[in-house]
Design a protein around this motif. Structure first.
Motif, PDB file in Angstrom:
ATOM      1  N   GLU A 175       0.346   5.934  29.470  1.00  0.00           N
ATOM      2  CA  GLU A 175       1.111   6.122  28.244  1.00  0.00           C
ATOM      3  C   GLU A 175       0.262   5.783  27.023  1.00  0.00           C
ATOM      4  N   SER A 176       0.843   6.005  25.852  1.00  0.00           N
ATOM      5  CA  SER A 176       0.221   5.601  24.589  1.00  0.00           C
ATOM      6  C   SER A 176       1.262   4.859  23.763  1.00  0.00           C
ATOM      7  N   ARG A 177       0.794   4.150  22.749  1.00  0.00           N
ATOM      8  CA  ARG A 177       1.679   3.556  21.754  1.00  0.00           C
ATOM      9  C   ARG A 177       1.105   3.846  20.378  1.00  0.00           C
ATOM     10  N   ILE A 178       2.003   4.156  19.450  1.00  0.00           N
ATOM     11  CA  ILE A 178       1.622   4.537  18.088  1.00  0.00           C
ATOM     12  C   ILE A 178       2.178   3.502  17.118  1.00  0.00           C
ATOM     13  N   PHE A 179       1.342   3.078  16.183  1.00  0.00           N
ATOM     14  CA  PHE A 179       1.738   2.075  15.197  1.00  0.00           C
ATOM     15  C   PHE A 179       1.610   2.651  13.795  1.00  0.00           C
ATOM     16  N   MET A 180       2.643   2.486  12.982  1.00  0.00           N
ATOM     17  CA  MET A 180       2.609   2.885  11.583  1.00  0.00           C
ATOM     18  C   MET A 180       3.794   2.228  10.882  1.00  0.00           C
ATOM     19  N   THR A 181       3.844   2.354   9.569  1.00  0.00           N
ATOM     20  CA  THR A 181       5.014   1.921   8.810  1.00  0.00           C
ATOM     21  C   THR A 181       5.568   3.153   8.116  1.00  0.00           C
ATOM     22  N   TYR A 182       6.732   3.598   8.560  1.00  0.00           N
ATOM     23  CA  TYR A 182       7.308   4.863   8.100  1.00  0.00           C
ATOM     24  C   TYR A 182       8.165   4.639   6.858  1.00  0.00           C
ATOM     25  N   GLY A 183       7.874   5.419   5.801  1.00  0.00           N
ATOM     26  CA  GLY A 183       8.600   5.247   4.551  1.00  0.00           C
ATOM     27  C   GLY A 183       9.441   6.430   4.132  1.00  0.00           C
ATOM     28  N   GLY A 184       9.361   7.553   4.861  1.00  0.00           N
ATOM     29  CA  GLY A 184      10.209   8.697   4.560  1.00  0.00           C
ATOM     30  C   GLY A 184       9.556   9.834   3.807  1.00  0.00           C
TER      31      GLY A 184
ATOM     32  N   VAL B 272      -3.921   8.424  -7.803  1.00  0.00           N
ATOM     33  CA  VAL B 272      -4.409   9.504  -6.935  1.00  0.00           C
ATOM     34  C   VAL B 272      -3.329   9.992  -5.975  1.00  0.00           C
ATOM     35  N   ASP B 273      -2.521   9.063  -5.441  1.00  0.00           N
ATOM     36  CA  ASP B 273      -1.476   9.443  -4.474  1.00  0.00           C
ATOM     37  C   ASP B 273      -0.124   9.692  -5.130  1.00  0.00           C
ATOM     38  N   ALA B 274      -0.059   9.625  -6.453  1.00  0.00           N
ATOM     39  CA  ALA B 274       1.220   9.767  -7.151  1.00  0.00           C
ATOM     40  C   ALA B 274       1.787  11.176  -6.974  1.00  0.00           C
ATOM     41  N   PRO B 275       3.101  11.307  -6.833  1.00  0.00           N
ATOM     42  CA  PRO B 275       3.715  12.639  -6.755  1.00  0.00           C
ATOM     43  C   PRO B 275       3.713  13.302  -8.132  1.00  0.00           C
TER      44      PRO B 275
ATOM     45  N   GLU C  37       9.193  15.559  -9.420  1.00  0.00           N
ATOM     46  CA  GLU C  37      10.261  14.638  -9.048  1.00  0.00           C
ATOM     47  C   GLU C  37      11.074  15.216  -7.898  1.00  0.00           C
ATOM     48  N   ASN C  38      11.871  14.338  -7.288  1.00  0.00           N
ATOM     49  CA  ASN C  38      12.761  14.733  -6.197  1.00  0.00           C
ATOM     50  C   ASN C  38      12.008  15.347  -5.026  1.00  0.00           C
ATOM     51  N   SER C  39      10.860  14.774  -4.701  1.00  0.00           N
ATOM     52  CA  SER C  39      10.122  15.232  -3.529  1.00  0.00           C
ATOM     53  C   SER C  39      11.001  15.025  -2.300  1.00  0.00           C
ATOM     54  N   GLN C  40      10.913  15.954  -1.391  1.00  0.00           N
ATOM     55  CA  GLN C  40      11.749  15.898  -0.193  1.00  0.00           C
ATOM     56  C   GLN C  40      11.493  14.607   0.584  1.00  0.00           C
ATOM     57  N   SER C  41      12.576  14.017   1.055  1.00  0.00           N
ATOM     58  CA  SER C  41      12.468  12.790   1.840  1.00  0.00           C
ATOM     59  C   SER C  41      13.038  13.038   3.229  1.00  0.00           C
ATOM     60  N   PHE C  42      12.406  12.454   4.235  1.00  0.00           N
ATOM     61  CA  PHE C  42      12.833  12.609   5.618  1.00  0.00           C
ATOM     62  C   PHE C  42      13.111  11.226   6.201  1.00  0.00           C
TER      63      PHE C  42
ATOM     64  N   ASN D 142       0.829  -1.215   0.000  1.00  0.00           N
ATOM     65  CA  ASN D 142       0.000   0.000   0.000  1.00  0.00           C
ATOM     66  C   ASN D 142       0.859   1.259   0.000  1.00  0.00           C
ATOM     67  N   ASN D 143       2.021   1.196   0.661  1.00  0.00           N
ATOM     68  CA  ASN D 143       2.908   2.358   0.715  1.00  0.00           C
ATOM     69  C   ASN D 143       3.449   2.745  -0.661  1.00  0.00           C
ATOM     70  N   LEU D 144       3.357   1.832  -1.622  1.00  0.00           N
ATOM     71  CA  LEU D 144       3.850   2.112  -2.978  1.00  0.00           C
ATOM     72  C   LEU D 144       2.870   2.955  -3.792  1.00  0.00           C
ATOM     73  N   SER D 145       1.704   3.271  -3.198  1.00  0.00           N
ATOM     74  CA  SER D 145       0.716   4.087  -3.923  1.00  0.00           C
ATOM     75  C   SER D 145       1.243   5.478  -4.237  1.00  0.00           C
ATOM     76  N   SER D 146       2.270   5.913  -3.504  1.00  0.00           N
ATOM     77  CA  SER D 146       2.851   7.238  -3.760  1.00  0.00           C
ATOM     78  C   SER D 146       4.244   7.143  -4.390  1.00  0.00           C
ATOM     79  N   HIS D 147       4.583   5.975  -4.936  1.00  0.00           N
ATOM     80  CA  HIS D 147       5.890   5.801  -5.571  1.00  0.00           C
ATOM     81  C   HIS D 147       5.994   6.669  -6.822  1.00  0.00           C
ATOM     82  N   GLN D 148       7.188   7.188  -7.057  1.00  0.00           N
ATOM     83  CA  GLN D 148       7.398   8.067  -8.212  1.00  0.00           C
ATOM     84  C   GLN D 148       7.148   7.352  -9.539  1.00  0.00           C
ATOM     85  N   ASP D 149       7.467   6.076  -9.597  1.00  0.00           N
ATOM     86  CA  ASP D 149       7.376   5.301 -10.831  1.00  0.00           C
ATOM     87  C   ASP D 149       5.952   4.768 -11.025  1.00  0.00           C
ATOM     88  N   ALA D 150       5.316   5.197 -12.109  1.00  0.00           N
ATOM     89  CA  ALA D 150       3.940   4.779 -12.384  1.00  0.00           C
ATOM     90  C   ALA D 150       3.836   3.270 -12.583  1.00  0.00           C
TER      91      ALA D 150
END
Length: 599
Positions: free
Chosen positions: A368-377, A302-305, A308-313, A200-208
């Motif tokens: 406390e709390s706990r947060i769950f996600m998959t971080y891709g940058g 829909v989620d495509a950038p 190009e060269n979108s900032q990555s963190f 699912n995280n690949l929905s915003s990948h630069q490559d169509a």
């Protein structure tokens, strides 16, 4: 000195040893003993007959809180185990054990609520005004009204008991089905085996090509198992509808509206305002299609950038960005978020066998709390992290309140999370160095509007129509696909060349039993938070204290009361919602202007 932000959450301080934890086993056994005592106390609890019985009610409330805290602590921990490793079979067994304990608690608690319902109205008013109970007046009144809508104690107890294997089990089966799916996708010249969440995280990948392959592979997986998903969804919905029928409820929105402490007219005018103002967002999707060299966008675009060269963190950079800009809003939000990130409250690592999606769960016993996600940058990932930290901060703001006065509805929960997300999104756009970067970040903001006004709307339309058809019998997978595509066509205002027919199978939210209609509260929270955010910008840093007061009131007020008290707004009027939508259209106008300048 560089701060360290662990990417894998810390769970051992809660219960050491994971799903084989001896500490957890001891906790569950102790909770079981408390639960047995609670059941005995509930069975012996009598209908209050006089004002002096306030002390009896207050004593039972403390027992309720004590058992509930222990159950929720264990449930949150087990949920974390399930999310971090879908192959943890011991965690699945613990989940079933906990579900049984929770059903026992709910059955016993129902006896208490029935006693409240049977209390004489005059005595009831006197009870709520006593020193012992006035702090709990809102929640007690809410419980009493809930009891009036329910069946007899015996019938509701039977529903709760049967629900373990006949209702909630369908939701658990869905988790197992998702865990069984993996797909092979070529990414950056390498063939990778990915979980649903990773794909699912690949929905915003630069490559169509990558985006389309990931979508096609997942769509094939949903299609291959569509009969299983259809059986699961139909059975879950069938149980819910039979339960409603026995209670004399015909409107499937009645329960979710009550749970969200909002009126039908509020929901109706919100969707009306959105439906009447979709054109700017359709224009955005059309402009995006042009930028991607297409006549219209497909679902996987829909989620495509668009640049190009979108900032990555990396994770540390994303964490620092959030902390820095939270600090500009208020010191408490900054301090809290830094503590959460530095102390391993977040599970962010990108690895196999994790559940898809993200969430924040609170651990009431440890505070406390706990947060769950998959971080891709991506900036979208940074916004998601900020979103979940907003949920955690909401829980933090409620710490001074009694545990029984910390229960807030999903729609206002999404207000806090979206508010935090907007702080970060706004900051990102304002701090953009290049035009390309600004376009990318501005689009990331607009994507949230598209998600809340179009994607979430499609889910709402699909679910309402599905439930109406389900009243007449099982809805086959082929028809579910049709309903989904029709809803997407309407919600996206005809902006897509092709939709996502199996979206109903892919989205966990349709299979959650604790919260029916896990969709419209997101859109409510988004638009409501825009008004709160506008007020924050107007008042500056000193607004944080008022904001925390608003968050505390979310647990003891209806949404209509909350908006009137803290914003001076009537949210049953369309005008309130139109103001929020208008703010979002400004982002679209700026995006179209900037991209037009690009030629």
């Amino acid at each position: 000195m560089t701060n360290t932000y662990p990417e894998v959450w810390e769970l051992d301080s809660l219960f050491s040893g994971g799903s084989d934890s001896a500490e957890l086993r001891t906790h569950l056994e102790a909770t079981g003993n408390k639960l047995a005592d609670f059941e005995h106390a509930a069975a012996a609890f009598g209908v209050p007959k006089q004002t002096a019985d306030a002390k009896q009610v207050a004593t039972f409330l403390e027992k309720t809180s004590d058992v509930s805290v222990d159950l929720r602590q264990a449930g949150a921990f087990i949920g974390c185990l399930m999310a971090q490793n879908t192959e943890d079979k011991q965690a699945a067994l613990l989940q079933s054990e906990h579900a049984f304990m929770r059903s026992r608690f709910q059955s016993a608690f129902l006896k208490f609520k029935q006693a409240l319902m049977e209390t004489d109205p005059n005595i009831w008013s006197e009870l709520l005004s006593t020193e012992d109970l006035k702090e709990f007046a809102f929640i007690l009144d809410e419980w009493r009204k809930e009891a009036k809508r329910l069946l007899s104690e015996q019938e509701e107890g039977l529903i709760t008991s049967l629900g373990i294997d006949g209702y909630h089990a369908w939701s658990e089966l869905y988790d197992l089905l998702i865990a069984s799916i993996s797909v092979q996708v070529g990414v950056d010249g390498e063939e990778k085996t990915l979980s649903v969440g990773q794909a699912n995280n690949l929905s915003s990948h630069q490559d169509a090509t990558v985006r389309k392959e990931a979508y096609d592979k997942l769509e094939a997986a949903w299609g291959e198992k569509e009969e299983l998903f259809a059986k699961t969804l139909n059975s879950l919905a069938g149980f819910r509808l039979q339960m409603y029928k026995k209670r004399g409820v015909d409107n499937v929105l009645e329960e979710p509206l009550q749970m969200n402490r909002m009126k039908q007219e509020t929901l109706d005018v919100m969707w009306q305002a959105i439906s009447e103002h979709k054109q700017p967002f359709a224009d955005y999707l059309s402009r995006k299609a042009q930028l991607l060299g297409k006549d219209q966008l497909a679902w996987y675009d829909v989620d495509a950038p668009v640049v190009e060269n979108s900032q990555s963190f990396d994770y540390a950079q994303g964490s620092e960005f959030i902390i820095r800009h939270f600090g500009k809003f208020g010191p408490e939000l900054e301090k809290f978020s830094r503590h959460a990130l530095e102390n391993g409250w977040v599970e962010a690592e990108d690895r196999a066998h994790k559940m898809p999606g993200g969430f924040c769960t609170s651990l009431p016993k440890s505070g406390e709390s706990r947060i769950f996600m998959t971080y891709g940058g991506s900036m979208s990932n940074v916004a998601t992290l900020a979103h979940e930290l907003g949920h955690a901060f909401h829980t933090h703001a409620l710490q001074p309140m009694h545990d029984l006065n910390r229960s807030y509805a999903m729609n206002v929960a999404e207000t806090a999370s979206t508010f935090a997300e907007m702080i970060v999104a706004d900051a990102a756009v304002k701090n953009a160095v290049t035009k390309e970067e600004k376009i990318s970040l501005l689009e990331d903001k607009i994507q949230r509007s598209v998600a809340f006004f179009m994607n979430i709307h499609a889910r709402f339309l699909f679910e309402t129509r599905f439930y109406e058809e389900r009243k007449n019998g099982v809805v086959p997978a082929s028809r579910l696909n049709e309903l989904m595509e029709q809803a997407q066509e309407e919600a996206f205002a005809g902006s897509l060349s092709e939709g996502h027919p199996h979206f109903w199978a892919s989205k966990l939210h349709f299979y959650i039993t604790d919260v029916p209609f896990y969709n419209f509260p997101y859109t409510f929270g988004y638009l409501f938070s825009l008004s709160v955010y506008a007020k924050a910008l107007e008042e500056g840093q000193g607004f944080e204290e008022k904001y925390m007061a608003l968050l505390r009131d979310t647990a003891i007020m209806s949404t209509e009361q909350l908006a009137m008290k803290h914003l001076g707004e009537d949210i049953t009027e369309k005008g309130f919602w139109k103001k929020g939508i208008a703010l979002c259209t400004k982002d679209v106008e700026e995006f179209i202007k900037l991209t037009a300048e690009e030629g």
